[in-house]
Design a protein around this motif. Structure first.
Motif, PDB file in Angstrom:
ATOM      1  N   UNK A  94       0.864  -1.258  -0.018  1.00  0.00           N
ATOM      2  CA  UNK A  94       0.021   0.026  -0.042  1.00  0.00           C
ATOM      3  C   UNK A  94       0.819   1.320   0.194  1.00  0.00           C
ATOM      4  N   UNK A  95       0.431   2.449  -0.786  1.00  0.00           N
ATOM      5  CA  UNK A  95       1.164   3.601  -0.861  1.00  0.00           C
ATOM      6  C   UNK A  95       0.095   4.608  -0.333  1.00  0.00           C
ATOM      7  N   UNK A  96       0.360   5.507   0.280  1.00  0.00           N
ATOM      8  CA  UNK A  96      -0.555   6.709   0.862  1.00  0.00           C
ATOM      9  C   UNK A  96       0.367   7.971   0.593  1.00  0.00           C
ATOM     10  N   UNK A  97      -0.350   9.070   0.377  1.00  0.00           N
ATOM     11  CA  UNK A  97       0.149  10.230   0.262  1.00  0.00           C
ATOM     12  C   UNK A  97      -0.701  11.464   0.718  1.00  0.00           C
ATOM     13  N   UNK A  98       0.004  12.514   1.443  1.00  0.00           N
ATOM     14  CA  UNK A  98      -0.875  13.536   1.771  1.00  0.00           C
ATOM     15  C   UNK A  98       0.087  14.830   1.194  1.00  0.00           C
ATOM     16  N   UNK A  99      -0.488  15.786   0.301  1.00  0.00           N
ATOM     17  CA  UNK A  99       0.126  16.810  -0.148  1.00  0.00           C
ATOM     18  C   UNK A  99      -0.583  17.866   0.169  1.00  0.00           C
TER      19      UNK A  99
ATOM     20  N   UNK B  25      -5.057  24.154  -0.040  1.00  0.00           N
ATOM     21  CA  UNK B  25      -5.920  22.879   0.389  1.00  0.00           C
ATOM     22  C   UNK B  25      -4.794  21.916   0.670  1.00  0.00           C
ATOM     23  N   UNK B  26      -5.384  20.609   1.091  1.00  0.00           N
ATOM     24  CA  UNK B  26      -4.676  19.540   1.404  1.00  0.00           C
ATOM     25  C   UNK B  26      -5.398  18.123   0.571  1.00  0.00           C
ATOM     26  N   UNK B  27      -4.498  17.571  -0.031  1.00  0.00           N
ATOM     27  CA  UNK B  27      -5.030  16.144  -0.734  1.00  0.00           C
ATOM     28  C   UNK B  27      -4.457  15.216  -0.180  1.00  0.00           C
ATOM     29  N   UNK B  28      -5.345  13.856  -0.338  1.00  0.00           N
ATOM     30  CA  UNK B  28      -4.775  12.503   0.188  1.00  0.00           C
ATOM     31  C   UNK B  28      -5.121  11.683  -0.913  1.00  0.00           C
ATOM     32  N   UNK B  29      -4.595  10.656  -0.927  1.00  0.00           N
ATOM     33  CA  UNK B  29      -4.601   9.436  -1.891  1.00  0.00           C
ATOM     34  C   UNK B  29      -4.053   8.267  -1.278  1.00  0.00           C
ATOM     35  N   UNK B  30      -4.675   7.098  -1.599  1.00  0.00           N
ATOM     36  CA  UNK B  30      -3.885   6.101  -1.211  1.00  0.00           C
ATOM     37  C   UNK B  30      -4.343   4.740  -2.402  1.00  0.00           C
TER      38      UNK B  30
ATOM     39  N   UNK C 283      -4.722  13.673 -10.953  1.00  0.00           N
ATOM     40  CA  UNK C 283      -5.841  14.226 -11.111  1.00  0.00           C
ATOM     41  C   UNK C 283      -6.406  15.290 -10.292  1.00  0.00           C
ATOM     42  N   UNK C 284      -6.125  15.033  -9.076  1.00  0.00           N
ATOM     43  CA  UNK C 284      -6.463  16.031  -8.028  1.00  0.00           C
ATOM     44  C   UNK C 284      -5.848  17.329  -8.153  1.00  0.00           C
ATOM     45  N   UNK C 285      -4.695  17.344  -8.315  1.00  0.00           N
ATOM     46  CA  UNK C 285      -3.928  18.359  -8.650  1.00  0.00           C
ATOM     47  C   UNK C 285      -4.470  19.150  -9.855  1.00  0.00           C
ATOM     48  N   UNK C 286      -4.581  18.729 -10.921  1.00  0.00           N
ATOM     49  CA  UNK C 286      -5.022  19.347 -12.041  1.00  0.00           C
ATOM     50  C   UNK C 286      -6.531  19.880 -11.992  1.00  0.00           C
TER      51      UNK C 286
END
Length: 109
Positions: free
Chosen positions: A54-59, A64-69, A88-91
């Motif tokens: 599993x890989x997860x990331x907080x940006x 704002x803040x974005x999260x994906x896993x 996709x979230x950043x764009x």
């Protein structure tokens, strides 16, 4: 950009670190106001082998803040899927910031 890569039940090798860094360059290419990135790579002890890595990331970007896993049998494939989701979230976030300017109404003479 502050980048933190950590591993949970796994040692982060230099090859894995360079792979994650090269993939995250795609996000900074689309949006240069990225402040902080935290990536956590995990190997879980599950019985199902296909979702074990599993890989997860907080940006944290400006505004704002974005999260994906992402989970996959291969950690490199999980990182690829994670970067696709974050991209996709950043764009979408960048489009929202730029869409606030409306065109002036046309004058009728």
């Amino acid at each position: 950009m502050n980048l933190t890569i950590s591993g949970h039940h796994l040692d982060v090798t230099p090859a894995l670190r360079t792979y994650v860094t090269s993939k995250l360059d795609r996000i900074t290419r689309h949006f240069d106001q990225v402040v902080d990135v935290k990536v956590i790579l995990t190997v879980e002890k599950q019985k199902e082998k296909e979702r074990r890595q599993r890989a997860e990331c907080n940006i944290h970007v400006k505004g704002s803040d974005m999260f994906a896993e992402s989970s996959h049998a291969d950690l490199y494939a999980a990182v690829d899927d994670l970067v696709d989701k974050l991209d996709r979230q950043v764009v979408r976030h960048k489009d929202r910031l730029q869409d606030h300017h409306h065109a002036a109404p046309k004058r009728i003479m």
